[in-house]
Design an enzyme around this catalytic site. Structure first.
Site, PDB file in Angstrom:
ATOM      1  N   PHE A 149       0.834  -1.017  -0.038  1.00  0.00           N
ATOM      2  CA  PHE A 149       0.112  -0.032  -0.034  1.00  0.00           C
ATOM      3  C   PHE A 149       0.792   1.297   0.011  1.00  0.00           C
ATOM      4  O   PHE A 149       0.424   2.175  -0.246  1.00  0.00           O
ATOM      5  CB  PHE A 149      -0.800   0.167   1.201  1.00  0.00           C
ATOM      6  CG  PHE A 149      -0.289   0.367   2.597  1.00  0.00           C
ATOM      7  CD1 PHE A 149      -0.218   1.714   2.718  1.00  0.00           C
ATOM      8  CD2 PHE A 149       0.105  -0.501   3.334  1.00  0.00           C
ATOM      9  CE1 PHE A 149       0.275   2.305   3.786  1.00  0.00           C
ATOM     10  CE2 PHE A 149       0.944  -0.060   4.469  1.00  0.00           C
ATOM     11  CZ  PHE A 149       1.178   1.273   4.952  1.00  0.00           C
ATOM     12  N   GLU A 176      -4.919  -3.935  -1.918  1.00  0.00           N
ATOM     13  CA  GLU A 176      -6.512  -3.498  -1.885  1.00  0.00           C
ATOM     14  C   GLU A 176      -6.723  -2.333  -1.169  1.00  0.00           C
ATOM     15  O   GLU A 176      -7.940  -1.906  -1.098  1.00  0.00           O
ATOM     16  CB  GLU A 176      -7.208  -4.703  -1.322  1.00  0.00           C
ATOM     17  CG  GLU A 176      -6.787  -5.183   0.055  1.00  0.00           C
ATOM     18  CD  GLU A 176      -5.671  -5.875   0.066  1.00  0.00           C
ATOM     19  OE1 GLU A 176      -4.605  -5.771  -0.403  1.00  0.00           O
ATOM     20  OE2 GLU A 176      -5.738  -7.218   1.064  1.00  0.00           O
ATOM     21  N   ARG A 177      -5.737  -1.735  -0.274  1.00  0.00           N
ATOM     22  CA  ARG A 177      -5.794  -0.412   0.189  1.00  0.00           C
ATOM     23  C   ARG A 177      -5.644   0.659  -0.687  1.00  0.00           C
ATOM     24  O   ARG A 177      -6.352   1.825  -0.414  1.00  0.00           O
ATOM     25  CB  ARG A 177      -4.961  -0.214   1.328  1.00  0.00           C
ATOM     26  CG  ARG A 177      -5.090  -1.418   2.325  1.00  0.00           C
ATOM     27  CD  ARG A 177      -4.278  -1.168   3.604  1.00  0.00           C
ATOM     28  NE  ARG A 177      -4.205  -2.538   4.491  1.00  0.00           N
ATOM     29  CZ  ARG A 177      -5.001  -3.326   4.968  1.00  0.00           C
ATOM     30  NH1 ARG A 177      -6.339  -2.990   4.608  1.00  0.00           N
ATOM     31  NH2 ARG A 177      -4.564  -4.273   5.508  1.00  0.00           N
ATOM     32  N   SER A 226       5.246  -6.983   3.391  1.00  0.00           N
ATOM     33  CA  SER A 226       5.885  -7.285   4.542  1.00  0.00           C
ATOM     34  C   SER A 226       6.608  -8.683   4.735  1.00  0.00           C
ATOM     35  O   SER A 226       6.365  -9.434   3.766  1.00  0.00           O
ATOM     36  CB  SER A 226       4.915  -7.435   5.655  1.00  0.00           C
ATOM     37  OG  SER A 226       3.770  -8.250   5.291  1.00  0.00           O
ATOM     38  N   CYS A 281       9.483   1.760   3.582  1.00  0.00           N
ATOM     39  CA  CYS A 281      10.601   0.612   3.749  1.00  0.00           C
ATOM     40  C   CYS A 281      11.838   1.027   4.096  1.00  0.00           C
ATOM     41  O   CYS A 281      12.659   0.501   4.593  1.00  0.00           O
ATOM     42  CB  CYS A 281      10.222  -0.561   2.773  1.00  0.00           C
ATOM     43  SG  CYS A 281      11.046   0.110   1.306  1.00  0.00           S
TER      44      CYS A 281
HETATM   45  P1  NAD Z   1       1.636  -6.490   2.915  1.00  0.00           P
HETATM   46  O1  NAD Z   1       2.630  -7.624   3.143  1.00  0.00           O
HETATM   47  O2  NAD Z   1       0.147  -6.617   3.980  1.00  0.00           O
HETATM   48  O3  NAD Z   1       0.921  -6.747   1.660  1.00  0.00           O
HETATM   49  C1  NAD Z   1       1.508  -6.814   0.393  1.00  0.00           C
HETATM   50  C2  NAD Z   1       0.789  -7.503  -0.737  1.00  0.00           C
HETATM   51  O4  NAD Z   1       0.651  -8.876  -0.328  1.00  0.00           O
HETATM   52  C3  NAD Z   1      -0.633  -6.660  -1.059  1.00  0.00           C
HETATM   53  O5  NAD Z   1      -1.015  -6.681  -2.295  1.00  0.00           O
HETATM   54  C4  NAD Z   1      -1.524  -7.661  -0.187  1.00  0.00           C
HETATM   55  O6  NAD Z   1      -3.133  -7.755  -0.641  1.00  0.00           O
HETATM   56  C5  NAD Z   1      -0.826  -9.109  -0.181  1.00  0.00           C
HETATM   57  N1  NAD Z   1      -1.257  -9.909   0.856  1.00  0.00           N
HETATM   58  C6  NAD Z   1      -1.471  -9.459   2.378  1.00  0.00           C
HETATM   59  N2  NAD Z   1      -1.702 -10.550   3.243  1.00  0.00           N
HETATM   60  C7  NAD Z   1      -1.444 -11.388   2.307  1.00  0.00           C
HETATM   61  C8  NAD Z   1      -1.599 -13.044   2.525  1.00  0.00           C
HETATM   62  N3  NAD Z   1      -1.638 -13.519   3.966  1.00  0.00           N
HETATM   63  N4  NAD Z   1      -1.337 -13.961   1.639  1.00  0.00           N
HETATM   64  C9  NAD Z   1      -1.080 -13.277   0.320  1.00  0.00           C
HETATM   65  N5  NAD Z   1      -0.968 -11.971  -0.054  1.00  0.00           N
HETATM   66  C10 NAD Z   1      -1.197 -11.074   1.102  1.00  0.00           C
HETATM   67  O7  NAD Z   1       2.205  -5.181   3.074  1.00  0.00           O
HETATM   68  P2  NAD Z   1       1.769  -3.924   2.837  1.00  0.00           P
HETATM   69  O8  NAD Z   1       1.286  -3.518   4.426  1.00  0.00           O
HETATM   70  O9  NAD Z   1       0.847  -3.359   2.166  1.00  0.00           O
HETATM   71  O10 NAD Z   1       3.115  -2.922   2.950  1.00  0.00           O
HETATM   72  C11 NAD Z   1       3.949  -2.557   3.928  1.00  0.00           C
HETATM   73  C12 NAD Z   1       5.044  -3.313   3.959  1.00  0.00           C
HETATM   74  O11 NAD Z   1       5.843  -3.584   2.787  1.00  0.00           O
HETATM   75  C13 NAD Z   1       6.130  -2.983   5.044  1.00  0.00           C
HETATM   76  O12 NAD Z   1       6.475  -4.122   5.769  1.00  0.00           O
HETATM   77  C14 NAD Z   1       7.044  -2.424   4.476  1.00  0.00           C
HETATM   78  O13 NAD Z   1       8.320  -2.419   4.898  1.00  0.00           O
HETATM   79  C15 NAD Z   1       7.221  -3.368   3.034  1.00  0.00           C
HETATM   80  N6  NAD Z   1       7.729  -2.757   1.847  1.00  0.00           N
HETATM   81  C16 NAD Z   1       8.931  -3.140   1.449  1.00  0.00           C
HETATM   82  C17 NAD Z   1       9.512  -2.551   0.545  1.00  0.00           C
HETATM   83  C18 NAD Z   1      11.112  -3.244  -0.233  1.00  0.00           C
HETATM   84  O14 NAD Z   1      11.131  -2.988  -1.372  1.00  0.00           O
HETATM   85  N7  NAD Z   1      11.684  -3.812   0.594  1.00  0.00           N
HETATM   86  C19 NAD Z   1       9.189  -1.634  -0.097  1.00  0.00           C
HETATM   87  C20 NAD Z   1       7.870  -0.940   0.243  1.00  0.00           C
HETATM   88  C21 NAD Z   1       7.260  -1.654   1.360  1.00  0.00           C
END
Ligand code: NAD
Length: 499
Positions: A149, A176-177, A226, A281
């Site tokens: 998101f 989805e957010r 994450s 991140c």
């Molecule tokens: P998230 O892991 O909750 O979601 C990321 C994606 O995974 C979304 O599209 C979501 O729909 C999907 N998802 C969520 N739960 C799932 C599940 N149980 N099974 C399958 N798919 C699932 O992350 P977020 O809250 O959207 O983003 C924040 C996180 O992303 C933070 O931890 C941040 O550090 C990380 N991030 C990392 C980078 C990088 O390049 N390393 C860059 C940006 C953000």
């Protein structure tokens, strides 16, 4: 109530699952739209259609594909303010930050305008008697991008640019957010000349993601989110024989040496710690001053800067420093972690709890918090807070500071502030983190380098964007050839046009 769609075959398509997620306005706490959550059947149909479209796209020469990227880049520039507003409306970040989100994605599209150069193969003439070898980079077919998101424009652009320029079709599953920016980018790509079906935007949650991971046609998955989900996706994709690069969470430290310019270090910490409400991140969430004097002097400089920060909705103007966090649950989690910090014995120097903004009492605003005397056992140190909370861990020596960073399970970004080139060089050489800043707090590499963390911040072996992305989204085929005879007369006297 606005009902969002998927983008399939070059048009907006309503969801059929009957399941929806609320898209919030984080500043008001109101639901502003609902987004359909795709079923496995919807996902599979979109993949099958993408596979058909991909054949023609892969057969389109690389220079023509690059021209689509050129037109796309021009359209992103033309619609910069509109895209930034879309980002801010669903994410809550300030408009200048929303523009930055679009801009850092656009820069990857600009590199993709030169994709033919990245896709050139290798050649060995006379590797044996009359034998030549050449290798070519071919697209994988249908690939997927699954994005978080917190950068609704930048990260989808990091995924789609290199994948599409390399001749693949892509299934993009945005968060989805914040789904609307991806849908708008798909419309702009169509206007830029991308054939229908080559980019399909499928909205959804775990069901859609699992369907991607289990679909045999999908060849590769580029994930950002994450760490627990990154690790899960990496495992399931690998089990199903797919290529996967999965980028996860972070806990980024900034080491401040006694010889650093402490005013500059404090300015950098406030921007990198609290910008975008800490939802980056590459945010700095841990300050590690070396020596008690440095630590005291840093706190003295941080407090007035933090107390001056302006928190508000993006609509309040460009002088807002940061906006709300993404959901009520995120706000409650951050408040809970701050509470845990106090209970576990850290010194709460600036308390952001209980922050409320007149007229926006139901918004997900969190005030900025600063902790001192944090230790590695505390929850506020161990967890990625992803909120406006900065923790100071005091280190006695440079070696202690370096060890702290090295022992942390995450390895996305880190920084050192110092006036000493030798210390900076030593830090850059020894630290086990993917991106390092020297007197530079958020070292996100430019688009012609590449982005990737180490340790639990990334699973897989190639980085995002830059040359690595073209390797990830293509595979090598190597031909060994020998010709026994040939026709040696005749000639052509005009330039042949390649396209
Ligand atoms: P998230 O892991 O909750 O979601 C990321 C994606 O995974 C979304 O599209 C979501 O729909 C999907 N998802 C969520 N739960 C799932 C599940 N149980 N099974 C399958 N798919 C699932 O992350 P977020 O809250 O959207 O983003 C924040 C996180 O992303 C933070 O931890 C941040 O550090 C990380 N991030 C990392 C980078 C990088 O390049 N390393 C860059 C940006 C953000």
């Amino acid at each position: 109530m606005q009902e969002l769609t998927h983008w399939i075959g070059g048009q907006h398509v309503k969801g059929t699952s009957g399941r929806f997620a609320d898209v919030m306005n984080p500043a008001t706490g109101e639901v502003q739209a609902r987004v359909p959550l795709a079923t496995k059947a919807e996902l599979d149909a979109a993949v099958a259609a993408a596979a058909v479209a991909q054949e023609g796209w892969a057969a389109t020469n690389p220079q023509r594909r690059a021209r689509v990227m050129m037109a796309f880049g021009a359209l992103i520039n033309k619609h910069m303010d509109e895209l930034a507003e879309l980002v801010s409306r669903e994410h809550g970040k300030t408009l200048p930050d929303g523009r930055g989100d679009v801009q850092r994605g656009l820069e990857v599209i600009e590199v993709c305008m030169g994709a033919p150069h990245m896709l050139k193969g290798e050649y060995t003439n006379d590797g044996g008697p009359g034998i030549d070898l050449y290798s070519m980079r071919q697209p994988l077919g249908v690939v997927a991008g699954i994005t978080p998101f917190n950068f609704p424009a930048m990260i989808p652009l990091w995924k789609m640019g290199p994948a599409l320029a390399s001749g693949n079709a892509m299934i993009l599953k945005p968060s989805e957010r914040c789904p609307s920016t991806s849908l708008r980018l798909a419309e702009l790509l169509q206007e830029a000349g991308l054939p229908d079906g080559v980019l399909q935007v499928i909205n959804g949650d775990k069901e859609a993601v699992d369907a991607i991971l289990d679909n045999d046609t999908v060849q590769a998955v580029g994930f950002v989110g994450s760490t627990p989900i990154a690790q899960y996706i990496y495992g399931r994709a690998a089990t199903n024989g797919k290529r996967a690069q999965c980028f996860g969470g972070a806990k980024n430290h900034m080491v401040i040496m006694p010889d650093a310019d402490l005013d500059k270090a404090a300015d950098a910490l406030v921007g990198a710690g609290f910008g975008a409400a800490g939802e980056r991140c590459m945010a700095i969430s841990v300050a590690v001053p070396v020596g008690e004097k440095t630590a005291d002097a840093l706190i003295e400089r941080l407090v007035p800067r933090i107390e001056k920060l302006k928190v508000g909705p993006y609509t309040a103007g460009d002088d807002i420093d940061f906006g709300p966090v993404i959901t009520a649950a995120a706000k409650a989690r951050i408040d809970g972690l701050v509470e845990a910090g106090v209970t576990q014995g850290a010194k709460l120097v600036v308390d952001g709890r209980g922050f409320s903004l007149q007229g926006y009492e139901n918004g997900f605003f969190v005030g900025a918090s600063l902790f001192d005397n944090v230790t590695p056992e505390m929850d506020i140190y161990r967890e990625e807070i992803f909120g406006p909370v900065l923790s100071q861990v005091r280190a006695k020596t440079y070696d202690d500071a370096l060890k702290l960073v090295k022992d942390n399970p995450y390895g996305n970004g880190t920084a050192i502030f110092t006036a000493d080139g030798d210390t900076a060089r030593d830090f850059a050489n020894k630290v086990n983190v993917g991106m390092v800043g020297i007197n530079f707090p958020i070292p996100v590499p430019l688009s012609y380098h590449s982005f990737g963390g180490w340790k639990k911040s990334a699973f897989g072996d190639l980085n995002q964007y830059g040359p690595d992305a073209f390797k990830f989204y293509t595979r090598t085929k190597t031909v060994t050839q020998r010709w026994f005879s040939g026709i040696k007369e005749g000639g052509e006297f005009h330039f042949k046009q390649m396209d």
